[in-house]
Design a protein around this motif. Structure first.
Motif, mmCIF file in Angstrom:
data_model
loop_
_atom_site.group_PDB
_atom_site.id
_atom_site.type_symbol
_atom_site.label_atom_id
_atom_site.label_comp_id
_atom_site.label_asym_id
_atom_site.label_seq_id
_atom_site.Cartn_x
_atom_site.Cartn_y
_atom_site.Cartn_z
ATOM 1 N N GLU A 160 0.808 -1.204 0.000
ATOM 2 C CA GLU A 160 0.000 0.000 0.000
ATOM 3 C C GLU A 160 0.849 1.266 0.000
ATOM 4 O O GLU A 160 1.666 1.480 -0.871
ATOM 5 N N ASN A 314 -5.806 -27.739 8.310
ATOM 6 C CA ASN A 314 -6.998 -28.000 7.496
ATOM 7 C C ASN A 314 -7.102 -27.103 6.264
ATOM 8 O O ASN A 314 -8.068 -27.142 5.542
ATOM 9 N N LYS A 358 -3.004 -17.289 1.424
ATOM 10 C CA LYS A 358 -3.728 -16.037 1.238
ATOM 11 C C LYS A 358 -4.994 -15.968 2.076
ATOM 12 O O LYS A 358 -5.469 -14.890 2.399
ATOM 13 N N THR A 360 -5.578 -17.845 4.998
ATOM 14 C CA THR A 360 -5.479 -18.304 6.379
ATOM 15 C C THR A 360 -5.585 -17.095 7.297
ATOM 16 O O THR A 360 -4.789 -16.174 7.174
ATOM 17 N N PRO A 361 -6.586 -17.107 8.194
ATOM 18 C CA PRO A 361 -6.770 -15.921 9.049
ATOM 19 C C PRO A 361 -5.495 -15.576 9.812
ATOM 20 O O PRO A 361 -4.858 -16.443 10.392
ATOM 21 N N GLY A 362 -5.136 -14.314 9.746
ATOM 22 C CA GLY A 362 -4.019 -13.839 10.543
ATOM 23 C C GLY A 362 -2.644 -14.091 9.943
ATOM 24 O O GLY A 362 -1.668 -13.546 10.409
ATOM 25 N N GLN A 364 -1.559 -13.312 6.868
ATOM 26 C CA GLN A 364 -1.224 -12.080 6.167
ATOM 27 C C GLN A 364 0.054 -12.098 5.360
ATOM 28 O O GLN A 364 0.985 -11.353 5.650
ATOM 29 N N ASP B 112 -9.978 -7.895 8.802
ATOM 30 C CA ASP B 112 -8.559 -7.900 9.148
ATOM 31 C C ASP B 112 -8.028 -9.329 9.217
ATOM 32 O O ASP B 112 -7.054 -9.679 8.553
ATOM 33 N N SER B 113 -8.703 -10.166 9.997
ATOM 34 C CA SER B 113 -8.159 -11.511 10.228
ATOM 35 C C SER B 113 -8.173 -12.359 8.964
ATOM 36 O O SER B 113 -7.325 -13.228 8.785
ATOM 37 N N LEU B 114 -9.130 -12.129 8.073
ATOM 38 C CA LEU B 114 -9.164 -12.903 6.825
ATOM 39 C C LEU B 114 -8.357 -12.220 5.716
ATOM 40 O O LEU B 114 -8.408 -12.650 4.562
ATOM 41 N N SER B 115 -7.654 -11.153 6.058
ATOM 42 C CA SER B 115 -6.839 -10.404 5.083
ATOM 43 C C SER B 115 -7.655 -9.940 3.888
ATOM 44 O O SER B 115 -7.170 -9.913 2.765
ATOM 45 N N PRO B 118 -6.309 -6.415 1.806
ATOM 46 C CA PRO B 118 -5.358 -6.451 0.687
ATOM 47 C C PRO B 118 -5.910 -7.160 -0.551
ATOM 48 O O PRO B 118 -5.561 -6.795 -1.669
ATOM 49 N N HIS B 119 -6.792 -8.162 -0.350
ATOM 50 C CA HIS B 119 -7.339 -8.854 -1.527
ATOM 51 C C HIS B 119 -8.235 -7.927 -2.347
ATOM 52 O O HIS B 119 -8.310 -8.038 -3.556
ATOM 53 N N ASP B 121 -8.445 -4.309 -1.958
ATOM 54 C CA ASP B 121 -8.140 -2.885 -2.093
ATOM 55 C C ASP B 121 -6.639 -2.594 -2.074
ATOM 56 O O ASP B 121 -6.201 -1.614 -1.490
ATOM 57 N N TYR B 195 -15.130 -12.561 -2.183
ATOM 58 C CA TYR B 195 -14.562 -12.024 -0.946
ATOM 59 C C TYR B 195 -15.578 -11.183 -0.163
ATOM 60 O O TYR B 195 -15.622 -11.231 1.062
ATOM 61 N N ASN B 208 -15.399 -17.613 11.509
ATOM 62 C CA ASN B 208 -14.281 -18.422 11.070
ATOM 63 C C ASN B 208 -14.824 -19.476 10.138
ATOM 64 O O ASN B 208 -15.470 -20.420 10.557
ATOM 65 N N GLU B 210 -13.770 -21.923 8.762
ATOM 66 C CA GLU B 210 -13.407 -23.331 8.959
ATOM 67 C C GLU B 210 -13.969 -23.903 10.252
ATOM 68 O O GLU B 210 -14.132 -25.094 10.398
#
Lengths: 467, 387
Positions: A160, A314, A358, A360-362, A364, B112-115, B118-119, B121, B195, B208, B210
């Motif tokens: 960014e 998973n 891409k 996976t939560p967190g 980043q 935030d947690s699923l990012s 960036p995907h 924007d 998304y 979540n 999953e």
């Protein structure tokens, strides 16, 4: 008191007077002779007694000196043992500090570079070793990187507006780089286990500042795989005539941390206290000659799966099989030094790993998720020692490093943004054999046509010693 | 001694009875244990309202706009697509931009947690790589593109394809839209739709994707302090997250989105850093960012009927401050919108224009004022709140 003394003196004087008188009356020749003989006999007896005393004293002295001798022996033995123990202990250290001056781009649209100068206490490494017996030994290598421990704040210019990322360095930046126990019954065969160095990549073999010519270790290797790669595992090694071999089974990499810019390098599991070892890897190497001491040629091969070591298991149900092949050669003869290495790697299911990282939560990985299904890099360095002709302990060199961690992708077309070439020339100056001072200047090219070439310059100082 | 004691006791009794004599029956008066400082405010309704009517409603709207954008781009695939179809797609893009930019005032939780950010924007766009993909591939599909780097997908890649390079104009002719551009655009819109749906689901279905038992993220926000709530330990933690969300976007707009390309002077201004420069939508984006702040502060979208928001929380502590923040937010929005001036100048041109720069500076100043107030006056209220 005076009265008493006077009385005593008077009585003594009378006794003496009486005996003198009797002697004088009995003085005859025979008597005199017998007396003389008796006297002599008495003297002889006394002498004998004295002799006996002397003899016993001498004996005692001898015993004492024997004791002292034993004590001296003991001390000598203890000292020798201590010396022996000390000679079984080894301590080596090496380290380097560098100054670099590079040009940076603000973001992916930016084509006007900005110069940035930096200094870094790159590393201080201490190695402790101990030879328990002729066959058993151990070695521990501790590395202090960038002069300390703690968390680091890093600037990421590709993200960014350019973002600051705080990063807690793996276990601080004090790293145990090697902790191995070795059993080597013969030159031809040995076993080592614990935290061992993988023999993939020449940096694992030639990692002391005097063993490479560039100021920093070869960038090409670092842009593709872990440099001075260490893992937990077990390996066999040995030397048969001029052949050196190594074969190891070690903990594998974790594909969660694979990134576009350095392929599988950051998959080296250093972030956590414990290393996931669900996927093991095999590493092997065969060299003819010895890279450490002179000329050699060698091949190395690494193979391992990487999906099993993911923390979030998973997210990915396919193997991320990784293989790396290396071919290396060195010609070190008289004043000439020529070394080179080519690395080629393949990663199965690179797209699936990219997608898993891409989403996976967190995790980043940001814009650095895409992975090459193939990757390659090489370097060639050539040097000439000037002390052959001049009284100057200096080596001049030229070096080319090339790396492309995104050589090919499974789908689409790979960007050339990570295809880098660094070409440089420089000098190594060693005022004493333990110290090397380096200078290097060169050109950095990115394969993307719209990104202009930039110049870099670096200075470094390195040391090494062994006790 | 006895005489003295007796005398003192008598004196005390006299004195006490004299005091007591002023009131008739106030012997039951109790002094409160805790001194009354700080303020009281019942936050449950506010949190529920902000979660459901502002945040969740915003993401639901974004997901719907994502569907609409995909449809609008699919209409472009046909060779017979007209300029009107392109304009429709452009408007669908702008329309999707609005809830997203407003939602940046609460960019915590799944986004935030699923990012997701960036995907969707990533900025700046990597035009070099984009061109490489367009030149070397055809028949793009969404699943493939998802594995590519973020700087060749999302809002701004679609923007570039829909509006052109934005240097001299923000209108593109349908004839200039190549087949591979159309295919790529549609695939990008599909990725985008996926998304935005994922984000909406994370708030409304399961935070979540999953975890089979994971509850909607909205529920976590609405039930702070519950034994099962591992994210928010108290209402205070939720309000702190909301206020920090507002501060975050005010900071980003003022010190990043506007100030970065603005530079110190015309010579250091850098249009390559302007967000949404191809569509010339930058000022709308920035204004929407701060309108998002207003949504959270007021507790409702602009024009909707009044509901409980942070404004009521602040008012419970300090009514004057509460109205001051309202006016500072409005002022910042107006100053951003005013940058276009009388000639409707886009932001990328305004930073290279002497008069425009004056207006840009005044918008930055307004944002700085707002940020300072939120940080120095609003955030500290949390420690005064008797929650």
């Amino acid at each position: 008191m005076n009265n008493k003394l006077t009385l005593l003196a008077v009585s003594v004087a009378s006794v003496l007077g009486l005996s003198a008188m009797s002697n004088a009356h009995a003085a005859t020749n025979t008597e005199t002779l017998a007396k003389a003989i008796a006297k002599q006999e008495a003297e002889i007896a006394l002498l004998k007694q004295q002799l006996a005393t002397l003899a016993s004293e001498q004996k005692q002295q001898q015993q004492q000196s024997k004791q002292v001798a034993t004590q001296v022996d003991t001390v000598v033995q203890q000292t020798a043992e201590a010396q022996d123990r000390f000679s079984r202990f080894s301590f080596n250290s090496y380290g380097s500090a560098v100054y670099t001056s590079d040009e940076y781009f603000d973001n992916v649209q930016d084509t006007s570079a900005e110069r940035r100068n930096r200094t870094d206490l790159e590393r201080i490494v201490t190695e402790f070793g101990y030879q328990f017996t002729d066959d058993w030994s151990m070695e521990v290598e501790i590395e202090y990187e960038h002069g300390g421990t703690g968390s680091a704040l890093e600037y990421d210019g590709f993200d960014e507006f350019g973002e600051f990322e705080s990063e807690v360095e793996a276990g601080g930046e004090v790293v145990v780089e090697k902790a191995e126990i070795r059993y080597r019954p013969s030159k031809a065969f040995g076993v080592k286990f614990g935290n061992i160095h993988l023999p993939i990549g020449l940096s694992s073999i030639l990692h002391k500042p005097s063993q490479y010519l560039t100021v920093q270790r070869h960038k090409s290797e670092a842009a593709m795989m872990p440099t001075v790669w260490n893992e937990n595992g077990i390996g066999v090694y040995g030397e048969i005539s001029d052949f050196h071999y190594q074969a190891q089974v070690v903990s594998g990499l974790n594909s969660e941390y694979f990134r576009t810019y350095d392929w599988v390098a950051s998959g080296h599991q250093k972030r956590f206290e414990e290393v996931n070892t669900d996927d093991l890897a095999f590493a092997g190497r065969l060299d003819y000659g010895n890279f450490k001491t002179g000329s050699a040629v060698g091949v190395a091969y690494y193979f391992g799966n990487t999906s099993g070591n993911r923390h979030k298991s998973n997210k990915l149900d396919v193997d991320g099989a990784l293989s790396i092949v290396s071919v290396a050669g060195a010609f070190v003869e008289g004043p000439w030094i020529l070394r080179g290495q080519y690395l080629y790697g393949t990663l199965d299911n690179a797209d699936a790993i990219t997608l898993a990282n891409k989403t996976t939560p967190g995790l980043q990985p940001g814009n650095f998720a895409q992975l090459g299904s193939e990757s390659q890099s090489f370097f060639v360095e050539a040097g000439v020692k000037l002390d052959e002709w001049f009284d100057l302990p200096m080596t001049v060199f030229a070096n080319v490093d090339y790396s492309n961690p995104l050589m090919a992708v499974e789908t689409g077309t790979a960007t050339q943004r990570y295809e880098n070439t660094w070409s440089s020339v420089g000098i190594n100056y060693s005022p004493i054999p333990e110290i090397v001072i380096k200078a290097e200047g060169g050109l950095h090219q990115v394969a993307v046509a719209s990104i202009p070439d930039t110049n870099f310059f670096a200075l470094g100082v390195g040391y090494q010693f062994s006790l | 001694m006895r005489v003295k004691h007796t005398a003192i006791t008598l004196a005390l009794i006299t004195a006490l009875s004299a005091c007591g004599g002023s009131g008739s029956d106030d012997t039951s008066t109790e002094i409160p244990d805790v001194p009354t400082t700080g303020f009281s405010f019942v936050a449950t309704e506010m949190i529920t309202n902000l979660t459901d009517d502002v945040i969740v409603a915003g993401y639901a709207n974004l997901a719907a706009k994502g569907d609409a954008l995909l449809l609008a781009t699919q209409a472009l695939l046909s060779a017979s697509a007209t300029q009107a179809d392109l304009v429709t797609a452009q408007n669908a893009w702008k329309s999707a931009r609005e809830p997203w930019e407003q939602g940046e005032s609460h960019i915590f939780g799944p986004v935030d947690s699923l990012s997701i950010d960036p995907h969707l924007d990533s900025w700046p766009l990597n035009t070099t790589d984009l061109q490489t993909q367009l030149d070397n591939n055809s028949g793009f599909d969404a699943e493939t593109i998802k594995a590519w780097n973020d700087d060749v997908q999302g809002f701004h890649t679609m923007e570039y394809l829909l509006f052109g390079n934005g240097v001299d104009s923000n209108t593109k002719l349908i004839a200039d839209l190549t087949t591979s551009e159309r295919e790529y655009l549609i695939a990008l819109a599909e990725v985008f739709r996926d998304y935005t749906t994922l984000l909406d689901d994370a708030w409304q279905v399961s935070y979540n994707a999953e975890g089979a038992t994971a509850i909607p993220y909205a529920d976590l926000l609405k039930t702070p302090g519950d034994a099962t709530n591992t994210i928010y330990s108290s209402q205070l933690a939720v309000i702190e997250e909301l206020i920090n969300g507002m501060i975050g976007i005010v900071d980003e707009v003022g010190n990043g989105k506007i100030a970065d390309p603005f530079g110190e002077s015309i010579s250091t201004a850098d249009t390559s850093k302007v967000e949404s420069q191809y569509s010339w939508n930058s000022l709308t984006d920035f204004a929407n960012n701060i309108i998002g702040v207003r949504n959270v502060y007021q507790g409702e979208f602009t024009g909707a009927s009044d509901n409980t928001g942070l404004v009521d929380f602040v008012a419970a502590a300090d009514a004057t401050l509460s109205t001051r923040i309202t006016s500072e937010i409005d002022d910042a929005i107006l100053k951003i919108q005013a940058i276009s001036g009388s000639t409707d100048m886009p932001f990328r041109q305004a930073i290279l224009d002497e008069d425009g720069r004056v207006l840009v500076q005044s918008a930055i100043d307004a944002l700085t004022t707002l940020q300072t107030s939120l940080e120095s006056d609003v955030l500290p209220l949390l420690s005064d709140w008797n929650s």
